[in-house]
Scaffold this motif. Structure first.
Motif: not given
Length: 158
Positions: A96-104
């Motif tokens: 899950f965490l590697e599937s999205y851009d969480f920057s910001g």
């Protein structure tokens, strides 16, 4: 500020806590459901050949997720919930965490467990994109009261 409460729950315990957290925060719920559901045999941690044991022994294992968050860009804060397996988050959380851009964005883990603490947060943090604000996680009971969850959320200083 828009909040997402994403969670993986093999037995329903983490789902209960996620629903309480979503009620407290006014956040949207997203179930991190595996593409292939776990059976009771898959979750038998005593069996060295069970699916969950094999996944947890392999740091590169990334179980597939059945769906996607429709519009991750709209969320500022993402709570990520899971049961503790082998003293850490199940590998599907790394998927899950590697599937999205969480920057910001601010990412806050939460977990349910019969007794283990929140181990392995460094692994989860490193699975997030650079520029992600990471807040320390908390292990809570699946039966945590609304007041207790509210107190924890307020302590985060969001």
């Amino acid at each position: 500020m828009k909040t997402l409460v994403a969670y993986f729950s093999a037995s329903g315990q983490t789902a209960k806590l996620a629903k309480t957290l979503a009620s407290v925060t006014g956040g949207d719920l997203f179930e991190i459901a595996p593409e292939t559901a776990y059976t009771a045999a898959d979750l038998d941690w005593m069996d060295k050949k069970s699916r969950s044991t094999i996944e947890m022994k392999d740091p590169k294992s990334r179980p597939a997720i059945a769906g996607k968050v429709a519009d991750m860009a709209q969320y500022d804060t993402v709570f990520v919930g899971f049961p503790i397996w082998w003293y850490q988050a199940p590998r599907i959380i790394e998927t899950f965490l590697e599937s999205y851009d969480f920057s910001g964005k601010t990412v806050i883990p939460f977990a349910t467990s019969g007794g283990s603490g929140m181990g392995g947060e460094d692994v989860l943090r490193s699975a997030c994109s650079k520029g992600t604000k990471w807040l320390p996680g908390k292990r809570l009971s699946s039966r945590e009261s609304m007041a207790s969850v509210q107190k924890w959320v307020e302590s985060l200083g969001q």
